[in-house]
Design an enzyme around this catalytic site. Structure first.
Site, short mmCIF file in Angstrom:
data_model
loop_
_atom_site.label_atom_id
_atom_site.label_comp_id
_atom_site.label_asym_id
_atom_site.label_seq_id
_atom_site.Cartn_x
_atom_site.Cartn_y
_atom_site.Cartn_z
N ARG A 183 0.83 -1.21 0.00
CA ARG A 183 0.00 0.00 0.00
C ARG A 183 0.86 1.26 0.00
NH1 ARG A 183 -1.24 3.37 4.08
NH2 ARG A 183 -0.19 1.94 5.51
N ARG A 184 1.86 1.31 0.90
CA ARG A 184 2.71 2.51 0.96
C ARG A 184 3.45 2.70 -0.36
NH1 ARG A 184 4.26 1.10 7.24
NH2 ARG A 184 2.53 2.25 8.16
N ARG A 238 12.01 -4.83 7.07
CA ARG A 238 11.11 -5.55 7.97
C ARG A 238 11.57 -5.41 9.41
NH1 ARG A 238 7.53 -8.48 4.78
NH2 ARG A 238 8.36 -8.55 2.67
N1 LIG Z 1 2.51 -3.70 10.45
C1 LIG Z 1 3.29 -3.19 11.53
C2 LIG Z 1 2.54 -2.30 12.46
N2 LIG Z 1 1.40 -2.69 13.03
C3 LIG Z 1 0.93 -1.67 13.82
C4 LIG Z 1 1.84 -0.64 13.74
C5 LIG Z 1 1.72 0.64 14.46
C6 LIG Z 1 0.38 0.91 15.08
C7 LIG Z 1 -0.70 1.20 14.07
O1 LIG Z 1 -0.40 1.80 13.03
O2 LIG Z 1 -1.86 0.84 14.31
C8 LIG Z 1 2.86 -1.03 12.88
C9 LIG Z 1 4.06 -0.26 12.49
C10 LIG Z 1 3.90 0.56 11.24
O3 LIG Z 1 3.04 0.27 10.38
O4 LIG Z 1 4.64 1.52 11.06
#
Ligand SMILES: NCc1[nH]cc(CCC(=O)O)c1CC(=O)O
Length: 302
Positions: free
Chosen positions: A126-127, A144
């Site tokens: 997505r990003r 990761r």
């Molecule tokens: N997949 C990883 C993950 N799962 C939740 C968070 C942070 C808390 C949230 O965004 O709800 C993150 C880190 C990120 O995406 O940077």
């Protein structure tokens, strides 16, 4: 009364989130105990995981601990929880969402570069897709690990910047420069801490339901219904964000091709009614407007 056993993963972020749930329960005069759950293995479940509907890599250990009665509730970052929950596990409460946004974090040596010049590290489809939609020539590497690991890799690695969730950075109280990224739509339910429980524990679930934040629940259910209607078990580049503004809900979402060239977006304002499944409704609009073909294309590429 016995204390409520709160299961959590062992990372710093997960522990912070579990303590936040504990704090809410303690404010309501309940005793709590944090139980970090370390590794998976077979444990003593005598059925295979798939037959119990257990899938998520971040959630399976906590699911098993719940089913084995090692914990009473499990705390998750909701965005890491599969939309289809295992048998006998239900979502009981959502804490108020604080920061849904994605942010850009650069290393010092890249602070003067323009966005289109940045070499990025992210493993999120997505990003990547939302960024490429705006800056199609960007070079990406995989990254990761937990937040701390990723920031270390940013310092050491051959790239300029990474994209993270603002919620994680705020919760870890990191003193770090970041830039907001309005070009992104967050992951469905990003920034929301949720509490799962066992369907056979109605007394505990009743207690935990008291800490639910209803507005957050309304928004994330729309986002996750949108996601589950679109995806059917694959991780496509899908952003979805609902927020309550006055007496209306604003819902922004998009499904993008992996290269970001083809995005099917929705941006809607509507009055909420609990009987209508808005997430499903908007996902169907996306599917009818080319989303079906786009999902098939994405599934063939990942
Ligand atoms: N997949 C990883 C993950 N799962 C939740 C968070 C942070 C808390 C949230 O965004 O709800 C993150 C880190 C990120 O995406 O940077």
């Amino acid at each position: 009364m016995k204390s409520i056993r709160i299961g959590t993963r062992n990372s710093a972020l997960a522990l912070w989130q579990a303590r936040e749930v504990a704090r809410h329960l303690q404010n309501n005069n309940y005793l709590t105990e944090i139980v970090p759950i370390v590794s998976s293995g077979d444990k003593n479940l005598n059925q295979p995981l798939y037959s119990l509907g257990i899938t998520g890599v971040f959630t399976r250990d906590l699911d098993m601990a719940l089913l084995n009665d090692e914990i009473d509730i499990a705390v998750h970052s909701l965005k890491d929880v599969p939309t289809q929950l295992p048998q006998n596990i239900e979502m009981i409460a959502y804490l108020e969402r604080d920061y849904p946004q994605d942010i850009l974090i650069r290393k010092e040596s890249s602070r003067n570069k323009e966005f289109h010049e940045l070499k990025l590290a992210t493993s999120s489809l997505r990003r990547r897709a939302f960024w490429l939609r705006n800056y199609p020539a960007t070079d990406f590497s995989d990254i990761r690990g937990n937040i701390q690991t990723r920031l270390q890799k940013l310092e050491d690695g051959d790239f300029d910047a990474t994209i993270l969730s603002l919620a994680g950075i705020k919760r870890m109280k990191m003193e770090i420069d970041y830039e907001m990224l309005p070009l992104m739509i967050c992951a469905p339910s990003q920034g929301v801490i949720s509490v799962a429980g066992h369907t056979d524990k109605p007394e505990i679930n009743e207690i935990v339901r008291q800490i639910n934040h209803q507005e957050t629940q309304i928004c994330v259910e729309i986002e996750r219904n949108f996601l589950s209607t679109l995806e059917g078990g694959c991780t496509a580049p899908i952003g979805a964000f609902a927020e309550i503004i006055g007496d209306q809900i604003r819902f922004k979402a998009a499904l993008c091709s992996l290269d970001g060239k083809n995005c099917i977006a929705v941006d809607e304002n509507f009055v909420y009614t609990p009987t209508e499944n808005f997430g499903e409704k908007f996902a169907k609009v996306v599917l009818e407007n080319g989303g079906k073909e786009l999902m098939a294309e994405i599934k063939s590429q990942i």
